[in-house]
Scaffold this active site. Structure first.
Site, PDB file in Angstrom:
ATOM      1  NE  ARG A  50      -2.560  -1.292   3.350  1.00 39.42           N
ATOM      2  CZ  ARG A  50      -1.994  -0.745   4.402  1.00 39.42           C
ATOM      3  NH1 ARG A  50      -1.925   0.576   4.503  1.00 39.42           N
ATOM      4  NH2 ARG A  50      -1.513  -1.490   5.356  1.00 39.42           N
ATOM      5  CE1 TYR A  56       0.164  -5.747  -1.820  1.00 37.97           C
ATOM      6  CE2 TYR A  56      -0.934  -3.834  -0.894  1.00 37.97           C
ATOM      7  CZ  TYR A  56      -0.407  -5.101  -0.740  1.00 37.97           C
ATOM      8  OH  TYR A  56      -0.456  -5.705   0.476  1.00 37.97           O
ATOM      9  CE  LYS A 106      -6.470  -3.186   5.748  1.00 36.38           C
ATOM     10  NZ  LYS A 106      -5.899  -4.406   5.236  1.00 36.38           N
ATOM     11  CG  HIS A 109      -7.201  -3.151  10.459  1.00 34.40           C
ATOM     12  ND1 HIS A 109      -5.902  -2.739  10.579  1.00 34.40           N
ATOM     13  CD2 HIS A 109      -7.184  -4.136   9.544  1.00 34.40           C
ATOM     14  CE1 HIS A 109      -5.132  -3.445   9.770  1.00 34.40           C
ATOM     15  NE2 HIS A 109      -5.893  -4.302   9.135  1.00 34.40           N
ATOM     16  CB  SER A 118       0.967  -5.117  10.092  1.00 32.25           C
ATOM     17  OG  SER A 118       1.760  -3.995  10.320  1.00 32.25           O
ATOM     18  CB  CYS A 154       0.647  -8.470  16.185  1.00 32.54           C
ATOM     19  SG  CYS A 154       1.679  -7.087  16.664  1.00 32.54           S
ATOM     20  CG  ASP A 189      -7.801  -7.025   6.767  1.00 29.88           C
ATOM     21  OD1 ASP A 189      -6.967  -6.741   7.646  1.00 29.88           O
ATOM     22  OD2 ASP A 189      -7.883  -6.408   5.701  1.00 29.88           O
ATOM     23  NE  ARG A 197      -0.152  -8.799   1.787  1.00 22.09           N
ATOM     24  CZ  ARG A 197      -0.720  -8.345   2.891  1.00 22.09           C
ATOM     25  NH1 ARG A 197      -1.859  -8.832   3.318  1.00 22.09           N
ATOM     26  NH2 ARG A 197      -0.132  -7.409   3.607  1.00 22.09           N
TER      27      ARG A 197
END
Ligand code: SAT
Ligand code: MN
Length: 588
Positions: free
Chosen positions: A73, A201, A210, A230, A252, A254, A277, A371
């Site tokens: 992003r 992307y 998002k 989120h 992110s 975690c 997400d 991804r």
């Protein structure tokens, strides 16, 4: 008579001048055709857009390589275009809506010449849900069109649902020339519109994710009294068959996706996945908070995913129920024609890296942000309630962070307001914990810093208000899997063992299981925490994992004060009071 939607599509076609317009119906047949075009005709940076992987070991799976400058992003090129800058707040880049539109229209002018324009009608949320939203995205990328089929409920039924109204969220996307100097992601919350140019992307190009489901939806939520977060959503089933649902926000790196699909180590416990997400949460008629996952797939980080870290995801990737599964920027085992990434297994002998170059072992085979894109329908641990129109009742909200010190393995907030405080000061260390080093701390309130579409001061107030409207507000917890001991070693094994923490949370929610009060909230007692069968964690470390020493909080309190200052007069007094109360404990 043309409908509003048809006129809008026509208008964008006049601007972008595609050779062809293709209205997608969302069928598997159509997805197969798009993939075929991506294999045989289209090129991206010299590569075919899709490469078919081993048919017998990875059926219906395709490799996609992005442009090397387009792999994540672009937060610095992402703008939220409210009428005024103050509404966007210090947490967003802002541009005047007129100026932003003029800029985008110049970029879009003739940008689809020689290309096909795909019109993608899709739902975020189950069509029967009162909380679902109809959307249409325009794109000139087959990769984006196929990805949207996996990530959303893409179907021409949505066109009927929209009818001749303007009640749909609009997304305009073109990959342009993939030139970072001509790349923007612009949000117009007042119009329910996203304009994106120059990137293919995920988060920049799959506009339902998002861009809409967090940035625009958070603004809708503020207006209409709900939360777009989120967060993962999961059900926890205990050995007696009792299920509670929780939503969790972790920054992110975690282990958010791993948590949503956890394979528990305590016999009899099960995790039911609902989302990895995004959660939309509304107050139900009974005054409880209900969550739906508006998405339909996983767009997860491949690197590091393995049978050890997330066996359920590895199974999901091979389930082959819903067409297709995509792998983006992973390595390619050229002997087996299979995807590979760091952490999966031993490196294959002959490999191409994520850019298609021969792998020499010096650099990573897969990009760190490689991804997979796979339907949630392929997930064996998918909750039966996934499609439930009203969503699942949330009993606990979990925040988390990566902190090498200060924060215990888990604590429970004293009240909703106190929980909002703990979410508002949430942060993560950017580096893995080294000996005694606390790393560089990045505050990321509720893991929403890059995704809250308006001023975060107003966002905190909105959270406080939602708390006041609920009859049975969920308890708010905070977890930290990353505390280290004096030698700088992680004390908690994480992954499937995290069920022990989740079990304690469940016990607190259901029957007020054992806890002790500390200045930051309630923590487990070693006795009241299930350690049966837990290996490699000495009792002394268990004590340390639950330890709270407010005298160590000097630096942290200063840093929270700084963090709060960035939101100026928008910062709610209630949260400042929570801060003052903690400061007093420190000064005692
Ligand atoms: O690209 S996404 O925003 O969907 C995933 C991520 O970068 O967190
Ligand atoms: Mn995310």
């Amino acid at each position: 008579m043309a409908t509003f939607l048809e006129k809008w599509v026509e208008e964008i076609a006049l601007l972008t001048k595609p050779d062809k317009i293709h209205w997608c119906d969302g069928s598997e047949k159509e997805a197969r055709e798009l993939i075929k075009i991506g294999i045989e005709k289209e090129k991206l940076n010299g590569n075919p857009v899709f490469h078919e992987l081993n048919k017998s070991t990875y059926p219906d799976s395709y490799l996609h390589r992005s442009h090397p400058n387009d792999v994540a992003r672009s937060e610095n090129l992402t703008f939220v275009c409210h009428a005024d800058k103050e509404t966007a707040g210090p947490n967003n880049n802002w541009m005047d809506p007129k100026e932003a539109k003029a800029k985008m229209n110049t970029l879009y002018s003739g940008c689809m010449k020689g290309r096909t324009m795909y019109v993608l009608p899709y739902m975020m949320g189950h069509p029967d849900s009162p909380y679902a939203k109809a959307c249409v995205q325009i794109t000139d990328s087959t990769y984006v069109a196929v990805s949207m089929r996996i990530m959303t409920r893409l179907s021409n039924i949505v066109i009927k649902k929209i009818g001749n109204t303007d009640k749909f969220v609009k997304g305009i996307h073109s990959v342009g020339e993939l030139d970072p100097a001509r790349r923007f992601v612009m949000h117009f919350p007042d119009e329910g519109l996203v304009m994106s140019f120059g990137s293919g992307y995920g988060g920049n190009a799959l506009l339902g994710k998002k861009c809409f489901s967090l940035r625009i939806a958070s603004c809708l939520g503020l207006k209409e009294g709900w939360l777009a977060e989120h967060m993962i959503i999961m059900g926890i089933e205990d050995p007696k068959g009792k299920i509670i649902y929780v939503a969790a926000a972790l920054p992110s790196a975690c282990g958010k996706t791993n948590l949503a699909m956890m394979q528990p180590t305590i016999p009899g416990y099960k995790i039911w996945t609902l989302g990895d997400d995004i959660a939309w949460m509304n107050i139900g008629e009974d005054g409880r908070l209900y969550a739906i996952n508006p998405e339909f797939g996983f767009f997860g980080v491949a690197s590091g995913t393995s049978m050890n870290t997330n066996p359920n995801m590895m199974k999901t990737l091979k389930a082959n129920k819903f067409y297709p599964t995509l792998y983006t920027n992973v390595g390619l085992d050229t002997d087996k024609n299979e995807p590979w990434w760091e952490g999966m297994s031993e490196a294959p002998k002959n490999m191409k890296d994520w850019q298609g170059k021969t792998y020499d072992g010096k650099e990573k085979a897969a990009h760190a942000n490689s991804r997979f894109t796979v339907s949630i329908n392929n997930c064996e641990t998918l909750s039966k309630e996934f499609d439930s129109p009203k969503g699942v009742p949330i009993s606990a909200i979990i925040f988390g962070g990566r902190r090498s010190s200060l924060l215990p393995l888990v604590y429970e907030s004293k009240s909703w307001q106190h929980g909002v405080f703990s979410g508002s000061i949430m942060g993560s260390e950017t580096t893995a914990a080294a000996i005694h080093a606390s790393g560089v701390l990045r505050r990321d309130p509720m893991a929403m810093l890059p995704f809250c579409g308006y001023n975060m001061g107003d966002y905190f107030r909105h959270w406080l208000n939602i708390g006041k409207k609920m009859k049975n507000a969920p308890n708010i917890f905070f977890v930290n899997w990353f505390r280290v001991n004096e030698e700088g070693k992680f004390m908690w094994p994480g992954f499937g063992e995290n069920i022990r923490v989740i079990k304690w949370i469940m016990e607190r929610v259901i029957w007020k299981g054992e806890a002790v009060e500390t200045p930051i909230g309630n923590v487990p007692t070693v006795k009241g925490f299930d350690t049966a069968g837990l290996k490699d964690v000495p009792a002394s470390d268990m004590e340390k994992l639950f330890g709270v020493n407010i005298k160590e909080w000097g630096e942290e309190l200063k840093s929270i004060e700084e963090h709060y200052k960035t939101f100026g007069s928008k910062m709610p007094a209630e949260l400042k009071q929570e801060y003052e109360a903690l400061l007093k404990e420190y000064q005692k």
